[in-house]
Design a protein around this motif. Sequence first.
Motif, mmCIF file in Angstrom:
data_model
loop_
_atom_site.group_PDB
_atom_site.id
_atom_site.type_symbol
_atom_site.label_atom_id
_atom_site.label_comp_id
_atom_site.label_asym_id
_atom_site.label_seq_id
_atom_site.Cartn_x
_atom_site.Cartn_y
_atom_site.Cartn_z
ATOM 1 N N GLU A 592 0.426 -0.760 -0.060
ATOM 2 C CA GLU A 592 -0.157 0.262 -0.293
ATOM 3 C C GLU A 592 0.592 1.431 -0.141
ATOM 4 N N GLY A 593 0.737 2.511 -0.670
ATOM 5 C CA GLY A 593 1.339 3.769 -0.724
ATOM 6 C C GLY A 593 0.614 5.394 -0.778
ATOM 7 N N LEU A 594 0.797 6.091 -0.144
ATOM 8 C CA LEU A 594 0.044 6.925 -0.272
ATOM 9 C C LEU A 594 0.237 8.233 -1.511
ATOM 10 N N VAL A 595 -1.311 7.970 -2.599
ATOM 11 C CA VAL A 595 -0.729 9.153 -3.733
ATOM 12 C C VAL A 595 -1.296 10.614 -3.182
ATOM 13 N N HIS A 596 -0.543 11.415 -2.973
ATOM 14 C CA HIS A 596 -0.229 12.739 -1.920
ATOM 15 C C HIS A 596 -1.211 13.790 -2.828
ATOM 16 N N ILE A 597 -2.227 14.450 -2.093
ATOM 17 C CA ILE A 597 -3.497 15.526 -3.235
ATOM 18 C C ILE A 597 -2.350 16.088 -4.403
ATOM 19 N N THR A 598 -1.502 16.401 -3.715
ATOM 20 C CA THR A 598 -0.780 17.843 -4.588
ATOM 21 C C THR A 598 0.116 16.944 -5.589
ATOM 22 N N THR A 599 -0.355 15.492 -6.234
ATOM 23 C CA THR A 599 0.548 14.678 -6.956
ATOM 24 C C THR A 599 -0.247 15.105 -8.063
ATOM 25 N N LEU A 600 -2.193 14.895 -8.052
ATOM 26 C CA LEU A 600 -3.145 15.359 -8.539
ATOM 27 C C LEU A 600 -2.992 16.596 -9.214
ATOM 28 N N ARG A 601 -2.820 16.347 -10.742
ATOM 29 C CA ARG A 601 -2.489 18.385 -11.010
ATOM 30 C C ARG A 601 -3.404 18.543 -12.423
ATOM 31 N N ASP A 602 -4.108 17.756 -12.571
ATOM 32 C CA ASP A 602 -4.517 17.690 -13.296
ATOM 33 C C ASP A 602 -6.265 18.915 -12.917
ATOM 34 N N ASP A 603 -6.759 19.046 -12.066
ATOM 35 C CA ASP A 603 -7.632 19.911 -10.948
ATOM 36 C C ASP A 603 -7.439 19.469 -9.501
ATOM 37 N N TRP A 604 -8.159 21.326 -8.952
ATOM 38 C CA TRP A 604 -8.563 20.862 -7.708
ATOM 39 C C TRP A 604 -9.071 20.128 -6.757
ATOM 40 N N TYR A 605 -8.334 19.494 -6.600
ATOM 41 C CA TYR A 605 -9.423 17.942 -5.367
ATOM 42 C C TYR A 605 -9.626 18.533 -4.520
ATOM 43 N N THR A 606 -11.417 18.401 -3.316
ATOM 44 C CA THR A 606 -11.588 18.197 -2.024
ATOM 45 C C THR A 606 -12.008 17.145 -1.457
ATOM 46 N N PHE A 607 -12.307 16.713 -0.803
ATOM 47 C CA PHE A 607 -12.456 15.676 0.280
ATOM 48 C C PHE A 607 -13.930 15.433 1.304
ATOM 49 N N ASP A 608 -14.372 14.523 -0.103
ATOM 50 C CA ASP A 608 -16.043 14.694 0.095
ATOM 51 C C ASP A 608 -15.893 13.681 1.453
ATOM 52 N N GLN A 609 -16.297 13.361 2.743
ATOM 53 C CA GLN A 609 -16.081 12.510 3.395
ATOM 54 C C GLN A 609 -17.441 11.651 3.738
ATOM 55 N N LYS A 610 -18.168 12.906 3.435
ATOM 56 C CA LYS A 610 -19.829 11.849 3.458
ATOM 57 C C LYS A 610 -19.704 10.130 2.166
ATOM 58 N N HIS A 611 -19.305 10.862 0.997
ATOM 59 C CA HIS A 611 -19.247 9.422 0.026
ATOM 60 C C HIS A 611 -17.379 8.866 0.077
ATOM 61 N N TYR A 612 -16.557 9.206 0.747
ATOM 62 C CA TYR A 612 -15.299 8.540 0.837
ATOM 63 C C TYR A 612 -14.603 8.600 -0.259
ATOM 64 N N ALA A 613 -14.763 9.952 -0.911
ATOM 65 C CA ALA A 613 -13.776 10.177 -2.146
ATOM 66 C C ALA A 613 -13.021 11.805 -2.597
ATOM 67 N N LEU A 614 -11.728 11.953 -3.032
ATOM 68 C CA LEU A 614 -11.829 12.989 -3.299
ATOM 69 C C LEU A 614 -12.881 13.667 -4.873
ATOM 70 N N VAL A 615 -13.119 14.560 -5.041
ATOM 71 C CA VAL A 615 -13.639 15.199 -5.865
ATOM 72 C C VAL A 615 -12.861 16.479 -6.660
ATOM 73 N N GLY A 616 -12.537 16.353 -7.515
ATOM 74 C CA GLY A 616 -12.265 17.516 -8.791
ATOM 75 C C GLY A 616 -13.467 18.926 -9.196
ATOM 76 N N GLU A 617 -12.688 20.328 -8.744
ATOM 77 C CA GLU A 617 -13.698 20.501 -8.353
ATOM 78 C C GLU A 617 -14.454 21.421 -10.210
ATOM 79 N N GLU A 618 -13.653 21.403 -11.024
ATOM 80 C CA GLU A 618 -13.707 21.997 -12.391
ATOM 81 C C GLU A 618 -14.288 20.433 -13.219
ATOM 82 N N THR A 619 -13.506 19.566 -13.275
ATOM 83 C CA THR A 619 -13.995 18.332 -14.294
ATOM 84 C C THR A 619 -14.942 17.264 -13.426
ATOM 85 N N GLY A 620 -15.153 17.087 -11.975
ATOM 86 C CA GLY A 620 -16.197 16.271 -11.630
ATOM 87 C C GLY A 620 -15.448 15.021 -11.288
#
Length: 648
Positions: A592-620
């Motif tokens: 197991e390894g970490l994909v840090h949020i700063t390496t996801l450079r195609d969008d700005w991602y926020t944490f959706d705690q309710k649905h256990y997801a990271l969601v891109g603000e522009e791309t969805g």
Amino acid sequence: MTMTTDNKAKLYTGILSKNVKGFGFVTCDEMDGDIFIPGRDMRDAMDGDTVEVRLVPEYLWKNSPQGEIVTVTRRALTQVAGRFERSGNYGFLIPDGKKMNEDIFISKKGFSGARSGDRVVVEITEFPSASRSAEGRVVEIIGRRGESGADILSIARNYGLRDTFPSRASAQAKAIRKQGILPEDYDGRRDLRDKMIFTIDGADSKDFDDAVSLEILDNGNYLLGVHIADVSHYVQEGDYLDKEALKRGTSVYLINQVIPMLPKALSNVMCSLNPGVDRLTLSVDMEIDGAGQVVGHDIYESVINSKERLVYDDVSDIIENSDSELIARYSHIEEVLRQMNSLALLLRQNREERGSIDFNLDEAYITLDKKGRAVDVGIVNRRCANKMIEEFMLLANETVAEHFFWMDIPFVYRVHEKPEIDRIESLKAFLASVGIVLRGSSENVHPGAIRNVLLSAEGKPYENVVNSVTLRAMQKAYYDTGCKGHFGLALKYYTHFTSPIRRYPDLMIHRIIKAAIHEGVTPELVSRFTAAAAEAAELSSKAERQAVEAEREVEKYKKAELMSGHVGEAFPAVISGVTSFGFYAQLYNTVEGLVHITTLRDDWYTFDQKHYALVGEETGRRYKLGDKIDVVVDKVNVSMGEIDFRVI
């Protein structure tokens, strides 16, 4: 340093978690959240220390309560193990694992013969300040550079685990081995040496503390015998071996090395149920009817002579594959093995029907080369023979627990309480995100409902994730003198009776059982064992937690070591955890390894705690638990056991 104006301000006591960058957080029972400690207010505290903290004025807080350390009340470590690196006339200790995350400066006079790359133990002579590192001197060389196994032993030492024993305990064990079984040791024991009794264990096992037998009675019922090494015959209450065993609490299994609870003269010889030699045992005979119910049982002292040392894979090949070569070799017990498997299937069916939970989590099997380096990680295959012995041991533990519960004497039980309401609520929310419903009320969830959840996830891409998240929602099992039931097994009565070579609670209850056999239930017996049982339960629970931490850390270390040779390579993975700072991805082999949020450079991602997801603000675009993705190994920190991935 930030100063408060009130020197009489309330002090809060807690445990410090110190970041490698210098700041830290103190966790204490009196505060809902952690207290942030800036690096400048750390004084000489180190990671894991128990400290007293004074809060600074509230207007200086940022995102959480902030404080300054007033004093260190207890040191987590005064000695640290790791890799020694020399640079001219000074050197540094780079600690192994996460137990300690600060380098320690060592002057030339403190080298004590250590060379660069050696694994050593350093005694801290000066604790750190805001302007300088901790200082120390080498007090032990665990292994020279490149010596096989030294890295694992170094991590173990940071958990206070030693593979060597005090001289008095070792001498006592050797004397017992030399003396052997005396004629009077057979007195009062039931002689089972002519019975077909044998052990079934892993190919690499060295200590065998359980053997089994099976007969079909005239009435058609099964007579299952579970015969456990009588360690308590040799380890007497309060002697050197007993004190050391209580201190250790458990054996610790670190890939290819064992930190044993008892010296090898006992664990691998006198108490091990090796084939072809007489061994003292404590036996449980259980008569089981055609419905899989125990209709009678007997618990007694015995002596056995194991007829075979069988291996899980061989027995499984006989039962599953009808391997002709193995059948010819074990023709004298083939029928018994098949009868045992039939009984085990019946017991398992009953367990499933009452709601017992089986977490289908992949267990890693790490292969090391001759130099002790990780060369492969695979998955442990739990076959029919493994499951068969597991069922027999579960039944023996349950039978013994219920018997002594009704005798109303001091005992040590294995307790697993029902999950907390808030954890079940969170679990329900997560399961809903993958389309699974956990039925029943959160206040009184039934283990059968948890079992149904796991069955719903079988064969799905997110199966392992569902198992992992559900397991994390459960309470941790522990030892207690109260019989509070075992939620996961859906049992009212449960104990640990079957492994006294490697678990102190088992040894303790053997001692109580034998006293009850010889003395009966007396006020003297109750008085003698009340405090001892409570102490064994408390210390063994603590030792078990420490052992689990050490085992996990060694596993992470070796996985990181393996992946350090695969930087830049791509692998398929499944998202196994989502946080505000990124997500964790697990490869097919449990790495197991970490994909840090700063390496996801195609969008700005926020944490959706309710649905256990990271969601891109522009791309969805969504990265959620259970999703299949492809990752590249980006970087690896072997000493910390950390792996970073990038999404392709």
